[in-house]
Design a protein around this motif. Sequence first.
Motif, PDB file in Angstrom:
ATOM      1  N   PHE A 161      44.918  35.420  28.430  1.00  0.00           N
ATOM      2  CA  PHE A 161      44.679  35.640  29.851  1.00  0.00           C
ATOM      3  C   PHE A 161      45.629  34.888  30.783  1.00  0.00           C
ATOM      4  CE2 PHE A 161      40.636  36.083  27.517  1.00  0.00           C
ATOM      5  CZ  PHE A 161      40.558  37.468  27.601  1.00  0.00           C
ATOM      6  N   ILE A 162      46.262  33.841  30.265  1.00  0.00           N
ATOM      7  CA  ILE A 162      47.231  33.115  31.074  1.00  0.00           C
ATOM      8  C   ILE A 162      48.654  33.510  30.673  1.00  0.00           C
ATOM      9  CG2 ILE A 162      48.014  30.852  31.839  1.00  0.00           C
ATOM     10  CD1 ILE A 162      45.087  31.583  32.617  1.00  0.00           C
ATOM     11  N   ASP A 163      48.980  33.345  29.393  1.00  0.00           N
ATOM     12  CA  ASP A 163      50.343  33.613  28.942  1.00  0.00           C
ATOM     13  C   ASP A 163      50.701  35.104  29.001  1.00  0.00           C
ATOM     14  OD1 ASP A 163      50.417  30.911  28.426  1.00  0.00           O
ATOM     15  OD2 ASP A 163      50.075  31.118  26.274  1.00  0.00           O
ATOM     16  N   LYS A 164      49.815  35.966  28.509  1.00  0.00           N
ATOM     17  CA  LYS A 164      50.130  37.391  28.439  1.00  0.00           C
ATOM     18  C   LYS A 164      49.715  38.144  29.709  1.00  0.00           C
ATOM     19  CE  LYS A 164      49.825  39.657  24.601  1.00  0.00           C
ATOM     20  NZ  LYS A 164      49.290  40.329  23.384  1.00  0.00           N
ATOM     21  N   ALA A 165      48.493  37.976  30.139  1.00  0.00           N
ATOM     22  CA  ALA A 165      47.999  38.740  31.295  1.00  0.00           C
ATOM     23  C   ALA A 165      48.511  38.185  32.623  1.00  0.00           C
ATOM     24  CB  ALA A 165      46.473  38.736  31.298  1.00  0.00           C
TER      25      ALA A 165
ATOM     26  N   GLY B 252      44.351  38.853  40.320  1.00  0.00           N
ATOM     27  CA  GLY B 252      43.188  39.714  40.151  1.00  0.00           C
ATOM     28  C   GLY B 252      43.559  41.120  39.721  1.00  0.00           C
ATOM     29  N   GLU B 253      44.629  41.651  40.294  1.00  0.00           N
ATOM     30  CA  GLU B 253      45.086  42.988  39.903  1.00  0.00           C
ATOM     31  C   GLU B 253      45.531  42.993  38.440  1.00  0.00           C
ATOM     32  OE1 GLU B 253      44.998  45.817  41.576  1.00  0.00           O
ATOM     33  OE2 GLU B 253      44.128  44.896  43.367  1.00  0.00           O
ATOM     34  N   ARG B 254      46.277  41.981  38.046  1.00  0.00           N
ATOM     35  CA  ARG B 254      46.738  41.902  36.644  1.00  0.00           C
ATOM     36  C   ARG B 254      45.560  41.678  35.700  1.00  0.00           C
ATOM     37  NH1 ARG B 254      51.242  38.880  39.074  1.00  0.00           N
ATOM     38  NH2 ARG B 254      50.231  36.894  38.549  1.00  0.00           N
ATOM     39  N   ALA B 255      44.540  40.969  36.189  1.00  0.00           N
ATOM     40  CA  ALA B 255      43.368  40.669  35.361  1.00  0.00           C
ATOM     41  C   ALA B 255      42.667  41.946  34.907  1.00  0.00           C
ATOM     42  CB  ALA B 255      42.402  39.784  36.142  1.00  0.00           C
ATOM     43  N   ARG B 256      42.345  42.813  35.861  1.00  0.00           N
ATOM     44  CA  ARG B 256      41.631  44.040  35.477  1.00  0.00           C
ATOM     45  C   ARG B 256      42.512  44.936  34.612  1.00  0.00           C
ATOM     46  NH1 ARG B 256      37.016  47.073  36.288  1.00  0.00           N
ATOM     47  NH2 ARG B 256      37.348  49.312  36.054  1.00  0.00           N
ATOM     48  N   ALA B 257      43.789  45.010  34.949  1.00  0.00           N
ATOM     49  CA  ALA B 257      44.690  45.846  34.156  1.00  0.00           C
ATOM     50  C   ALA B 257      44.724  45.383  32.702  1.00  0.00           C
ATOM     51  CB  ALA B 257      46.094  45.809  34.760  1.00  0.00           C
ATOM     52  N   TYR B 258      44.682  44.078  32.490  1.00  0.00           N
ATOM     53  CA  TYR B 258      44.775  43.550  31.127  1.00  0.00           C
ATOM     54  C   TYR B 258      43.497  43.837  30.330  1.00  0.00           C
ATOM     55  CZ  TYR B 258      46.065  40.471  27.282  1.00  0.00           C
ATOM     56  OH  TYR B 258      46.388  39.980  26.038  1.00  0.00           O
ATOM     57  N   VAL B 259      42.342  43.580  30.925  1.00  0.00           N
ATOM     58  CA  VAL B 259      41.115  43.849  30.174  1.00  0.00           C
ATOM     59  C   VAL B 259      40.903  45.349  29.987  1.00  0.00           C
ATOM     60  CG1 VAL B 259      39.968  41.688  30.785  1.00  0.00           C
ATOM     61  CG2 VAL B 259      39.648  43.674  32.250  1.00  0.00           C
TER      62      VAL B 259
ATOM     63  N   THR C 239      43.203  47.477  29.347  1.00  0.00           N
ATOM     64  CA  THR C 239      44.048  47.876  28.228  1.00  0.00           C
ATOM     65  C   THR C 239      43.580  47.277  26.908  1.00  0.00           C
ATOM     66  OG1 THR C 239      45.973  48.060  29.679  1.00  0.00           O
ATOM     67  CG2 THR C 239      46.406  47.836  27.321  1.00  0.00           C
ATOM     68  N   ASN C 240      43.141  46.025  26.928  1.00  0.00           N
ATOM     69  CA  ASN C 240      42.902  45.287  25.691  1.00  0.00           C
ATOM     70  C   ASN C 240      41.448  44.997  25.351  1.00  0.00           C
ATOM     71  OD1 ASN C 240      45.828  44.414  24.893  1.00  0.00           O
ATOM     72  ND2 ASN C 240      45.676  43.990  27.079  1.00  0.00           N
ATOM     73  N   PHE C 241      40.553  45.024  26.339  1.00  0.00           N
ATOM     74  CA  PHE C 241      39.170  44.617  26.071  1.00  0.00           C
ATOM     75  C   PHE C 241      38.151  45.576  26.668  1.00  0.00           C
ATOM     76  CE2 PHE C 241      41.660  40.718  25.643  1.00  0.00           C
ATOM     77  CZ  PHE C 241      41.211  40.261  24.423  1.00  0.00           C
ATOM     78  N   ASN C 242      38.498  46.847  26.679  1.00  0.00           N
ATOM     79  CA  ASN C 242      37.566  47.892  27.090  1.00  0.00           C
ATOM     80  C   ASN C 242      36.547  48.080  25.973  1.00  0.00           C
ATOM     81  OD1 ASN C 242      36.283  50.400  27.466  1.00  0.00           O
ATOM     82  ND2 ASN C 242      38.040  51.229  28.586  1.00  0.00           N
ATOM     83  N   ARG C 243      35.290  47.838  26.252  1.00  0.00           N
ATOM     84  CA  ARG C 243      34.266  47.866  25.202  1.00  0.00           C
ATOM     85  C   ARG C 243      34.163  49.231  24.532  1.00  0.00           C
ATOM     86  NH1 ARG C 243      28.854  44.938  26.764  1.00  0.00           N
ATOM     87  NH2 ARG C 243      30.252  43.158  26.590  1.00  0.00           N
TER      88      ARG C 243
END
Length: 224
Positions: free
Chosen positions: A161-165, A197-204, A206-210
């Motif tokens: 969440f810090i390094d990649k997202a 915040g924009e990058r946060a939602r985009a990352y989850v 892509t990667n953590f959609n249940r």
Amino acid sequence: NIRERFPSTKTHWLPNGVDLDFYNPQKIKANGFRKKNNLSESDIVFFYGGILGHAQGLQVVLEAAKIVNKNEDVKIILQGAGPEREMLMELNEELNLSNVLFLPPVAKNEMPGILKEVDVALVPLRKLDIFQGAIPSKIFEALAMKKALLLGVDGEARHHFIDKARAGLFFEPENSIDLAKNIIELANNRAQIAEMGERARAYVQTNFNRDNISKDFLEILNNN
């Protein structure tokens, strides 16, 4: 770690994730959280919601709050219950803090509305090796609501969440000076908070959609 210790064992990483429809900032309306708790629109609200327990090491938050106490725009909310709540409230009084607010736990269906009105999600854990692989579930919910992350968890969570997202800032666990420095940095840069915040939602997304995690797991089971 399991793969390293047992290389011949077939493994599949099944991560936690988030219901992106339930935590969808475009659908969620503000619920008056700020007004109800005497928070102004100009306040930068750093929010921790969850167990007030031993593992979280929340004393660091109060110690950092003391350092940034002169910044009137910074407000810190600790919402939840747990074995450390009474001790934390006593420490809050001892430090004579005016920028920390303790709130009781709420039902899950109230959380999207609360997250809608805060600025930064605060997620600490104690500085223990066992937490190198920890990803607290509250991270997914906050990021899905486009909240910047102030993360005091090293290892896997930091990597994602810090390094990649690039969804927030990292502070060394149990280091109040480092935490205070990052609080001030974010408080002085509201545009950065919004970008994170924009990058946060985009990352989850892509990667953590249940939903996607469930489909992938079902495919693994069917193929094995």
